[in-house]
Design an enzyme around this catalytic site. Structure first.
Site: not given
Length: 185
Positions: A11, A71, A144
């Site tokens: 992420d 992502e 996260d």
């Protein structure tokens, strides 16, 4: 090809970057590791990018993943923030490529859809579903880290045959499954 795969999920972020490592075996997924890389202590953006490259390279060397899922940046109103986030993602991808680890990008909605069945799920809903699906005793302290796990799980669910390039191990395999796509000369 082994039926067991290790997948690193990232992420990206320039303040906190989350990661998750899962093992996919026989349709089951288990958590290997998860955590965050704190970047707020670095004031210089170039230094943050260097740290991201070094830390992601370290994760790749430590866990030896077969694939990496990351992502993709979402659209935002602040152009400068998006530019910085895109650079962070690019540096993480470069680290993956430097270790010859294939990667795949997933939009945030696609990750949420894969994990929860709802592309509009909240981060908290994603984390709760991860806890259930991955049989975790407790949730990661920071969302996260759960977002990194979610990227890895999304990739594992989307690509159960062990390839990061859309489901085909080679061009030959792709063409054998898609004969009409072949251009004859």
């Amino acid at each position: 090809m082994s039926s067991e795969r290790v997948i690193l999920g990232i992420d990206p972020g320039t303040v906190v970057m989350g990661y998750g490592v899962i093992c996919a075996s026989g349709g089951k997924f288990t958590v290997v590791s998860h955590g965050v890389i704190h970047l707020s202590k670095y004031s210089d953006h170039a230094l943050k990018l260097k740290v991201i490259f070094e830390k992601v390279t370290g994760l790749l060397e430590q866990y030896l993943p077969d694939e990496m899922a990351i992502e993709a940046p979402f659209y935002g109103k602040n152009v400068q923030s998006m530019l910085k986030l895109g650079r962070a993602q690019g540096v993480a991808i470069a680290a993956s490529l430097s270790k010859s680890v294939p990667y795949a990008e997933y939009a945030p909605r696609r990750i949420k859809q894969a994990v929860t069945g709802n592309g509009n799920a909240s981060k908290e809903q994603v984390a709760a579903m991860l806890k259930s699906v991955l049989a975790m005793k407790e949730l990661p302290e920071l969302l996260d880290a759960s977002d990194g796990l979610a990227a890895a799980l999304c990739h594992g669910l989307q690509n159960r045959n062990g390839t990061a390039s859309g489901g085909h191990a080679s061009w030959k395999a792709f063409l054998s499954k898609n004969p009409k796509r072949k251009i004859s000369r």
